[in-house]
Scaffold this active site. Structure first.
Site, mmCIF file in Angstrom:
data_model
loop_
_atom_site.group_PDB
_atom_site.id
_atom_site.type_symbol
_atom_site.label_atom_id
_atom_site.label_comp_id
_atom_site.label_asym_id
_atom_site.label_seq_id
_atom_site.Cartn_x
_atom_site.Cartn_y
_atom_site.Cartn_z
ATOM 1 N N LYS A 21 -6.947 3.314 -2.582
ATOM 2 C CA LYS A 21 -7.247 3.232 -1.147
ATOM 3 C C LYS A 21 -7.476 4.633 -0.608
ATOM 4 O O LYS A 21 -6.752 5.570 -0.957
ATOM 5 C CB LYS A 21 -6.074 2.547 -0.428
ATOM 6 C CG LYS A 21 -6.159 2.500 1.085
ATOM 7 C CD LYS A 21 -4.956 1.750 1.644
ATOM 8 C CE LYS A 21 -4.849 1.879 3.165
ATOM 9 N NZ LYS A 21 -3.666 1.168 3.693
ATOM 10 N N LYS A 44 -10.067 0.078 -1.522
ATOM 11 C CA LYS A 44 -9.866 -0.195 -0.101
ATOM 12 C C LYS A 44 -10.230 1.041 0.704
ATOM 13 O O LYS A 44 -9.672 2.120 0.489
ATOM 14 C CB LYS A 44 -8.411 -0.601 0.170
ATOM 15 C CG LYS A 44 -8.127 -0.884 1.655
ATOM 16 C CD LYS A 44 -6.722 -1.414 1.840
ATOM 17 C CE LYS A 44 -6.346 -1.522 3.319
ATOM 18 N NZ LYS A 44 -4.970 -2.049 3.513
ATOM 19 N N ASP A 80 0.866 -1.181 0.000
ATOM 20 C CA ASP A 80 0.000 0.000 0.000
ATOM 21 C C ASP A 80 0.908 1.238 0.000
ATOM 22 O O ASP A 80 1.505 1.564 1.020
ATOM 23 C CB ASP A 80 -0.888 0.024 1.252
ATOM 24 C CG ASP A 80 -1.879 -1.132 1.317
ATOM 25 O OD1 ASP A 80 -1.649 -2.157 0.643
ATOM 26 O OD2 ASP A 80 -2.871 -1.023 2.066
#
Length: 222
Positions: free
Chosen positions: A156, A186, A93
């Site tokens: 995300k 996400k 991430d």
């Protein structure tokens, strides 16, 4: 988007990255995270890169790059991500340069993401943290489109560390519309209840980053 009636505990658990990114985390804390993750039946754990490698049978192992500010040189983010994958991370991430997005320099955002994508190749799933609470709507949409062009697998919402806040239904809706199901979404940052999780899933989230996974899952029927 998930039908809220189908959101059983097991379905939601399979969407969760059980997360421990606090600066004071220890190896014992990570071991407890893994134990709890396996007990809860979640999909993945997410830990700081300095905690790798982590033995977590049955779980995907995720980590972060350029976290939490995104103000690292792209080459540093790429090197951090590549080392993490070498040490067993299956997902990375990364945080974009949020300032570049704020001023509309999407070429810089694209280059940043491409650098990390090329560093890990196809060895890891790449999620791009856009820090949605700090961006205007148009920037959220444009950064999601840039992330897709750069070869990301997910966009995300948040690091969970930004003072502007974490995930919101509005941001997830914008992100879902921008990527049209071609990338995962996400939602992370400030998700502490089953109701909040359900709302974000209904808005289009396909993965949840949670540090309070047990409390959230207790709100869903078995």
């Amino acid at each position: 988007m998930a039908d809220s009636a189908s959101l059983t505990r097991a379905v939601v658990a399979d969407m969760i990255d059980h997360t421990l990114l606090s600066p004071e985390a220890t190896t014992d804390d990570v071991a407890e995270l893994v134990r709890e993750a396996r007990e809860l039946g979640v999909y993945a754990i997410c830990v700081s890169p300095s905690m790798l490698p982590v033995r977590a049978p049955g779980l995907a192992v995720a980590t972060v790059a350029g976290f939490p500010s995104g103000k690292h040189h792209s080459l540093v983010k790429g090197a951090e991500a590549r080392l993490a994958v070498d040490q067993g991370a299956a997902e990375v991430d990364m945080v974009i340069d949020v300032g570049a997005a704020v001023v509309g320099d999407y070429t810089a955002v694209l280059a940043d993401i491409v650098t990390v994508r090329e560093a890990v190749g196809d060895r890891a799933l790449l999620k791009v943290i856009i820090e949605s609470a700090a961006l205007p709507d148009e920037a959220i949409v444009q950064v999601c489109r840039v992330a897709e062009r750069a070869g990301a697998d997910f966009v995300k919402t948040s690091t969970g560390f930004h003072p502007a806040g974490g995930a919101s239904v509005h941001a997830v809706e914008l992100m879902a519309e921008a990527v049209g199901g071609r990338l995962g979404i996400k939602a992370s940052g400030g998700i502490r209840t089953a109701a909040a999780a359900a709302d974000l899933i209904a808005a289009g989230a396909t993965r949840l980053g949670l540090s309070k996974s047990r409390a959230v899952l207790e709100g869903f029927a078995a």
